[in-house]
Design a protein around this motif. Structure first.
Motif, short mmCIF file in Angstrom:
data_model
loop_
_atom_site.label_atom_id
_atom_site.label_comp_id
_atom_site.label_asym_id
_atom_site.label_seq_id
_atom_site.Cartn_x
_atom_site.Cartn_y
_atom_site.Cartn_z
N GLY A 106 -6.05 -8.72 4.42
CA GLY A 106 -6.10 -7.18 4.29
C GLY A 106 -4.78 -6.30 5.36
O GLY A 106 -4.96 -5.12 5.18
N TYR A 107 -4.19 -7.03 6.14
CA TYR A 107 -3.06 -6.51 6.98
C TYR A 107 -1.97 -6.02 6.15
O TYR A 107 -1.32 -7.07 5.68
CB TYR A 107 -2.79 -7.51 8.02
N ALA A 108 -1.27 -5.12 6.45
CA ALA A 108 0.24 -4.97 5.92
C ALA A 108 0.91 -5.76 6.98
O ALA A 108 0.38 -5.82 8.17
CB ALA A 108 0.54 -3.43 6.10
N VAL A 109 2.17 -6.32 6.58
CA VAL A 109 2.64 -7.47 7.41
C VAL A 109 4.18 -7.02 7.54
O VAL A 109 4.91 -6.79 6.49
CB VAL A 109 2.60 -8.83 6.63
N MET A 110 4.59 -7.23 8.80
CA MET A 110 6.26 -7.25 9.06
C MET A 110 6.31 -8.40 9.85
O MET A 110 5.85 -8.79 10.70
CB MET A 110 6.43 -5.98 9.97
N ALA A 131 0.18 -11.16 -4.14
CA ALA A 131 -1.16 -11.42 -4.71
C ALA A 131 -1.94 -10.64 -3.75
O ALA A 131 -3.17 -10.16 -4.36
CB ALA A 131 -1.44 -13.04 -4.62
N ALA A 132 -1.84 -10.47 -2.32
CA ALA A 132 -2.65 -9.76 -1.62
C ALA A 132 -2.56 -8.37 -1.78
O ALA A 132 -3.48 -7.68 -1.41
CB ALA A 132 -2.53 -10.00 0.06
N GLY A 133 -1.36 -7.80 -2.23
CA GLY A 133 -1.06 -6.50 -2.78
C GLY A 133 -0.94 -5.42 -1.13
O GLY A 133 -0.94 -4.18 -1.47
N VAL A 134 -0.64 -6.24 -0.24
CA VAL A 134 -0.31 -5.39 0.91
C VAL A 134 1.11 -4.99 1.16
O VAL A 134 1.94 -5.84 0.40
CB VAL A 134 -0.68 -6.24 2.09
N PRO A 135 1.66 -3.99 1.98
CA PRO A 135 2.91 -3.76 2.21
C PRO A 135 3.64 -4.74 2.90
O PRO A 135 2.58 -5.26 3.75
CB PRO A 135 2.89 -2.27 3.00
N PHE A 136 4.64 -5.09 2.69
CA PHE A 136 5.36 -6.18 3.40
C PHE A 136 6.59 -6.05 3.76
O PHE A 136 7.55 -5.47 2.85
CB PHE A 136 5.13 -7.53 2.51
N ALA A 137 7.13 -6.23 4.88
CA ALA A 137 8.55 -6.12 5.15
C ALA A 137 9.34 -7.31 6.16
O ALA A 137 8.39 -7.92 6.85
CB ALA A 137 8.63 -4.86 6.27
N VAL A 138 10.29 -7.50 5.97
CA VAL A 138 10.92 -8.69 6.60
C VAL A 138 12.05 -8.22 7.59
O VAL A 138 12.69 -6.94 7.18
CB VAL A 138 11.74 -9.69 5.67
N CYS A 139 12.29 -8.60 8.55
CA CYS A 139 12.94 -7.82 9.87
C CYS A 139 14.63 -8.25 9.39
O CYS A 139 15.38 -8.84 10.25
CB CYS A 139 12.61 -8.50 10.99
N HIS A 140 14.99 -7.94 8.25
CA HIS A 140 16.42 -7.66 7.91
C HIS A 140 16.98 -6.69 8.83
O HIS A 140 17.38 -5.43 7.88
CB HIS A 140 16.90 -7.93 6.75
N VAL A 141 17.30 -6.61 10.02
CA VAL A 141 17.44 -5.45 10.74
C VAL A 141 18.85 -4.70 10.35
O VAL A 141 19.02 -3.24 10.51
CB VAL A 141 17.29 -5.53 12.19
N MET A 142 19.78 -5.37 9.80
CA MET A 142 20.99 -4.70 9.67
C MET A 142 21.08 -3.93 8.43
O MET A 142 21.68 -2.83 8.16
CB MET A 142 22.09 -5.97 9.19
N ARG A 143 19.82 -3.91 7.49
CA ARG A 143 19.75 -2.94 6.34
C ARG A 143 19.37 -1.50 7.05
O ARG A 143 19.53 -0.70 6.22
CB ARG A 143 18.45 -3.31 5.49
N TYR A 144 18.84 -1.70 8.29
CA TYR A 144 18.32 -0.23 8.69
C TYR A 144 19.48 0.51 9.64
O TYR A 144 18.97 1.35 10.17
CB TYR A 144 17.07 -0.51 9.56
#
Length: 434
Positions: A106-110, A131-144
């Motif tokens: 149930g954790y949102a994950v980065m 499938a878990a339906g949680v917010p998910f982010a990958v550390c592609h820091v260049m996008r930010y």
């Protein structure tokens, strides 16, 4: 480019800071934790999982756990998540299992990039978090970064006309490559992942993001050209401290680490060499680490196998082309990019963007004023914005704040795996759409 995640992530968090658990309190994890520490009104680290007591001690406000499994057990005992989200900042090969287990709990994950070192694990992660339906982010820091915002705004404005091509250079830096990819944790594919994933998945992701195009086809060439035993200077020994030719070697450990100790006071890269050098006075501690540890090894006599140069030629959706070059043999500085369009072209150096408009032959220079191109100095502001975006997504329930969701990130990873197949086989490879 719109996020692939749905616009809402659940009930907004009201009346309290977002609670974050940290799995892996190394350099990257503590970098992300620093933003949270500096914004206590926005977020708090409430749990930290790391097998090293000194790493857990670096987050004194959090409840400590020996690893993510202990955190998961405490979650079960609690009857649900101990935090709103978790940051997984373990080494490359230790992402898949905790990400999947914590998402199911149930954790949102980065999570740090790369997602995983194999295509199968990357697909399993994406399928699992969806499938878990949680917010998910990958550390592609260049996008930010503010610089990326500027480049993308120029492309999206239409001033370049139709984008026809892109040329992108990642100048890793001679000393940075020697530190991280010859002597350090990312030196071998079986310990981490191929160079195109460990270092350059950022760049493939960035190319797709700023152009708004999918990478469809790739051809790649590259090798470990220089850091090999046969290229060792005559008289070179196994370690730098005992080497008679060390003063003339550009990859000398003493040349790199003693000045860095004096200027950083024990911060990166010294904190990778030894965890016990707290300041410039600790030269004896550093000397012992160089004498007995991996960072004092001759770069020509280490056990590294990742490439030190690689090029990837790409066809993007819509017919545009792109060329990416990664090389160790440069200064360590910002990426360099040229984007070619039917009505103008763009040159970018990580701090400023020059735009030449063919229609009126005018040239405009936009300066974003960013500094710092690597992990030690926040990736040009990307690290801070990434964490803030993740926290904001959880606080508001609006996942559109996350620019690097599961499907987008999977695309760049699939392109990297295709590039590796091409490099090894000498083939032109198609990148699957999903």
């Amino acid at each position: 480019m719109a996020t692939d995640q749905t616009s809402t992530g659940g009930t907004p968090i009201e009346g309290r800071p977002v609670r974050i658990a940290l799995v892996g309190a190394g350099n990257r994890g503590l970098t992300y934790a620093a933003w949270i520490r500096d914004h206590p009104e926005r977020a708090r680290i409430v749990a930290v999982a790391d097998p090293r007591p000194q790493a857990r001690a670096a987050v004194p406000s959090a409840t400590g756990y020996g690893d993510w499994r202990e955190l998961l057990a405490a979650t079960a005992a609690n009857g649900g998540p101990l935090a709103d989200g978790v940051i997984v900042a373990t080494q490359d090969r230790a992402h898949a299992e905790p990400v999947l287990a914590l998402a199911r709990a149930g954790y949102a994950v980065m999570t740090e990039k790369p997602l995983a070192p194999t295509e199968a694990e990357c697909r399993a992660i994406v399928e699992g978090v969806e499938a878990a339906g949680v917010p998910f982010a990958v550390c592609h820091v260049m996008r930010y970064t503010p610089y990326t915002d500027l480049v993308k705004s120029v492309v999206d404005s239409g001033v370049l006309g139709t984008v026809t091509g892109l040329d992108h250079l990642e100048p890793v830096g001679w000393w940075h490559y020697a530190h991280s990819y010859v002597r350090g944790p990312w030196r071998r594919e079986d310990l981490s992942s191929p160079m195109i994933l460990a270092k350059s998945s950022h760049d493939l992701d960035w190319i797709a993001y700023v152009t708004g195009r999918r990478i469809e086809t790739v051809a790649s060439f590259g090798s470990l050209a220089h850091f090999r035993p046969e290229n060792a200077p005559a008289g070179a020994t196994a370690t730098c401290l005992d080497c008679p030719v060390e003063p003339d070697c550009p990859y000398s450990a003493p040349k790199l680490y003693y000045p860095a100790l004096r200027t950083t006071g024990g911060a990166w890269p010294i904190d990778h060499v030894t965890e016990h050098a707290a300041g410039p006075q600790d030269e004896a501690v550093l000397t012992e680490a160089l004498r007995t540890g991996p960072y004092g090894r001759c770069v020509y006599r280490a056990d590294n196998d990742v490439v030190d140069n690689q090029v990837v030629a790409m066809r993007l959706s819509g017919g545009a082309t792109a060329v990416f070059t990664m090389t160790a043999f440069t200064e360590q500085t910002h990426r360099r990019t040229r984007i070619f369009g039917s009505h103008g072209w763009l040159r970018g150096d990580g701090e400023r963007v020059t735009v030449h408009d063919f229609r009126d032959d005018t040239v405009q220079v936009h300066d974003v004023g960013t500094s710092g191109s690597n992990a030690a100095d926040g990736h040009g502001g990307g690290d801070a914005v990434l964490v803030e975006s993740f926290v904001t997504a959880l606080a508001t329930g609006d996942r559109s704040h996350i620019r690097s969701g599961p499907v987008e990130s999977l695309g760049s990873h699939l392109a990297a795996f295709a590039a590796e197949r091409s490099r090894h086989r000498g083939t032109v490879e198609t990148v699957p759409p999903r």
